[in-house]
Design a protein around this motif. Structure first.
Motif, mmCIF file in Angstrom:
data_model
loop_
_atom_site.group_PDB
_atom_site.id
_atom_site.type_symbol
_atom_site.label_atom_id
_atom_site.label_comp_id
_atom_site.label_asym_id
_atom_site.label_seq_id
_atom_site.Cartn_x
_atom_site.Cartn_y
_atom_site.Cartn_z
ATOM 1 N N LEU A 88 0.820 -1.217 0.000
ATOM 2 C CA LEU A 88 0.000 0.000 0.000
ATOM 3 C C LEU A 88 0.849 1.260 0.000
ATOM 4 N N GLU A 89 2.121 1.103 0.318
ATOM 5 C CA GLU A 89 3.034 2.245 0.377
ATOM 6 C C GLU A 89 3.266 2.872 -0.993
ATOM 7 N N ASN A 90 3.237 2.019 -2.027
ATOM 8 C CA ASN A 90 3.616 2.477 -3.368
ATOM 9 C C ASN A 90 2.904 1.592 -4.384
ATOM 10 N N LEU A 91 1.596 1.771 -4.495
ATOM 11 C CA LEU A 91 0.753 0.865 -5.254
ATOM 12 C C LEU A 91 0.517 1.393 -6.668
ATOM 13 N N GLU A 92 0.841 0.582 -7.660
ATOM 14 C CA GLU A 92 0.653 0.982 -9.055
ATOM 15 C C GLU A 92 -0.611 0.337 -9.607
ATOM 16 N N VAL A 93 -1.527 1.165 -10.116
ATOM 17 C CA VAL A 93 -2.804 0.663 -10.638
ATOM 18 C C VAL A 93 -3.158 1.381 -11.934
ATOM 19 N N GLY A 94 -4.044 0.763 -12.702
ATOM 20 C CA GLY A 94 -4.542 1.385 -13.922
ATOM 21 C C GLY A 94 -5.870 2.071 -13.694
ATOM 22 N N GLU A 95 -6.319 2.826 -14.686
ATOM 23 C CA GLU A 95 -7.573 3.574 -14.596
ATOM 24 C C GLU A 95 -8.761 2.662 -14.307
ATOM 25 N N GLU A 96 -8.723 1.436 -14.875
ATOM 26 C CA GLU A 96 -9.866 0.535 -14.700
ATOM 27 C C GLU A 96 -10.056 0.138 -13.241
ATOM 28 N N ILE A 97 -8.972 0.098 -12.471
ATOM 29 C CA ILE A 97 -9.081 -0.240 -11.041
ATOM 30 C C ILE A 97 -9.716 0.907 -10.266
ATOM 31 N N LEU A 98 -9.393 2.140 -10.657
ATOM 32 C CA LEU A 98 -9.893 3.298 -9.918
ATOM 33 C C LEU A 98 -11.362 3.592 -10.200
ATOM 34 N N SER A 99 -11.847 3.229 -11.385
ATOM 35 C CA SER A 99 -13.155 3.733 -11.796
ATOM 36 C C SER A 99 -14.244 2.688 -11.965
ATOM 37 N N ASN A 100 -13.914 1.411 -11.904
ATOM 38 C CA ASN A 100 -14.921 0.411 -12.228
ATOM 39 C C ASN A 100 -15.243 -0.527 -11.075
#
Length: 509
Positions: free
Chosen positions: A298-310
């Motif tokens: 959780l300190e440095n989490l890399e995610v794409g747009e689909e994770i944030l919005s869906n």
């Protein structure tokens, strides 16, 4: 000295009484031409107040805006009929409660407007209300919906009820897609960003401004707003400490403070996790344990747009909930890859979230708190032996039967997650998976003139001495040489068999 508007979400009350108000009416101006908008922000962030501000502006209540940006930058000759619906109150844990709430809210507005509705189904009542308001005033209607997603979130642990509520809401909101000629503005707010397919099917014109730099500070206080509006209050505090504790929420613009924290800080004059205490992330932590989540990520989490919005009730990702609920925020956007780097926004969330993880997992809040205090004391006094004792005692206190019930043997990251959470719960400056040119340090703890480099290993049943050896061989400490006067190397080894530390070696560089 003005009054602190703690819990007040009514624009008229704030403006007609002696309350502080941070002017956000320049964002109302951006919506003057109308359209369909959606905004997601964590709880207690000022969404309801902004929605009420929209209501007063489009109602033409000019005098409420005297002295504010909008007063001289709005067409006050025009006003529009308003439909404002809120799902914020109560626990909407069944579909019957939701249907009753929809019906009562639509009826309340129709009675106030002296409009007789013939339809009985909430969605059709909503449609009929829009049409008849348009006919009555010969003006397009402004629709404002607050906490649009709460009926789903209230039932999130009961998947069938959550799905029922989702379908009811989908039917209700679908009215908007065929009402374009009758609508001036539709503005919906909530905590989560459910996928458009699942809840706004067909509403293609909906403009999601959640991660839009031009609306990044529509809710929350910027640094300059905090210092200018609350100048007479902030003078009694250390500004850097306020920033460390409460600033850091970011949606691709200037970072902001949660208003609830700031108002309670000025009222109570104590640094406490005011916002965090208004809701506990129990459901999230259950997901962590189920998925054997490695907490230091959780300190440095890399995610794409689909994770944030869906977000969807049938396929929930912990990362999605963490961001939307406010436990993680955007630290960086890597445009070339279309990915976001997420992390804790501030000390309040970092400290409180990790303590909550430990309390949920181990069920002993007093022991967790005592251990965190002992760890912080050991770090501040540079007493590594006491640090070892604090960690060892904590793990040794867990009943053996607890491990069997929680299947920890298969959770490789559990021990490191626990130690990481203890350091963070103690409020220390922690860097997980700290990058060097020789590899990644499991954990770095920074404290005044000292740095503690920690490496974890899970061994079968005996002390192997490999953790400290790895730090030394890869020379992780070189990153901090010349920057800190004291550098401590700590190798910690856990035994699957003994369920505790079997190796704890340290050296000072």
């Amino acid at each position: 000295m003005k009054l602190l508007p703690i819990g007040i979400q009514t624009f008229e009350k704030i403006r007609n009484s002696n309350y502080y108000y941070v002017d956000k009416t320049m964002f109302v101006k951006k919506l003057e031409e109308g359209g369909y908008y959606f905004l997601s922000r964590p709880r207690r962030f000022g969404k309801s107040l902004f929605l009420d501000t929209l209501k007063e502006a489009f109602s033409g209540n000019k005098e409420l805006f005297k002295g504010l940006y909008l007063y001289d930058n709005w067409n006050w000759e025009k006003s529009y009929p308003i439909i404002k619906i809120s799902f914020a109150s109560g626990n909407i844990r069944t579909s019957d409660i939701l249907l009753d709430l929809m019906t009562s809210q639509v009826n309340r507005i129709s009675e106030k407007e002296q409009i007789n509705l013939k339809e009985k189904r909430p969605s059709q009542m909503f449609l009929e209300l829009i049409e008849k308001l348009y006919e009555k005033y010969n003006e397009q209607v402004v629709v404002l919906i607050d906490e649009y997603d709460k009926p789903i979130l209230d039932a999130i642990e009961n998947i069938e009820v959550a799905k029922e509520n989702r379908e009811i809401l989908k039917d209700f909101y679908s009215v908007l897609k065929c009402m374009d000629p009758y609508l001036k503005l539709a503005f919906l707010t909530g905590v989560s960003r459910f996928s458009k397919v699942s809840i706004f099917s067909g509403l293609n014109q909906l403009n999601d401004i959640t991660i839009d730099p031009s609306f990044a500070t529509v809710c929350g206080y910027t640094q300059s707003e905090l210092e200018n509006i609350f100048e007479d209050r902030i003078k009694d505090f250390d500004k850097n400490k306020i920033k460390e504790w409460y600033n850091g929420y970011n949606w691709l613009g200037e970072s902001v403070y949660n208003p609830f924290d700031i108002l309670l800080l000025f009222d109570k004059k104590m640094f406490k996790p005011y916002w965090f205490e208004t809701g506990t992330p129990t459901f999230l932590i259950k997901l962590f344990m189920k998925n054997q989540y490695y907490i230091p990520e959780l300190e440095n989490l890399e995610v794409g747009e689909e994770i944030l919005s869906n977000l969807d009730v049938e396929n929930i990702f912990p990362e999605n909930l963490l961001f939307q609920a406010g436990y993680l925020t955007i630290k960086e956007f890597m445009e070339e890859y279309g990915t976001y780097i997420l992390s804790y926004p501030n000390l309040e969330v970092r400290k409180s979230f990790n303590s909550s993880f430990l309390i949920y997992v181990f069920k002993e809040p007093v022991r967790v708190s005592k251990t965190e205090t002992n760890i912080k004391r050991a770090i501040l006094t540079k007493d590594i032996d006491k640090l070892k004792d604090a960690i060892y005692t904590f793990l040794a206190s867990i009943p053996h039967d607890w491990y069997r019930k929680n299947d920890i043997d298969s959770y490789e990251g559990f021990y490191a997650s626990t130690i990481y959470a203890l350091f963070n719960g103690a409020g220390l400056n922690v860097i997980a998976e700290d990058n060097t040119n020789k590899g990644q340090i499991d954990l770095s703890v920074l404290s005044n003139d000292s740095v503690y480099i920690v490496e974890f290993k899970v061994v079968e049943d005996k002390e192997e001495g490999t953790a400290l050896k790895q730090i030394k061989e890869k020379k992780y400490y070189e990153k901090y040489m010349g920057k800190y006067s004291d550098i401590y190397l700590i190798g910690i080894e856990f035994s699957k068999k003994d369920k505790n530390i079997v190796g704890f070696e340290w050296e000072k560089v």
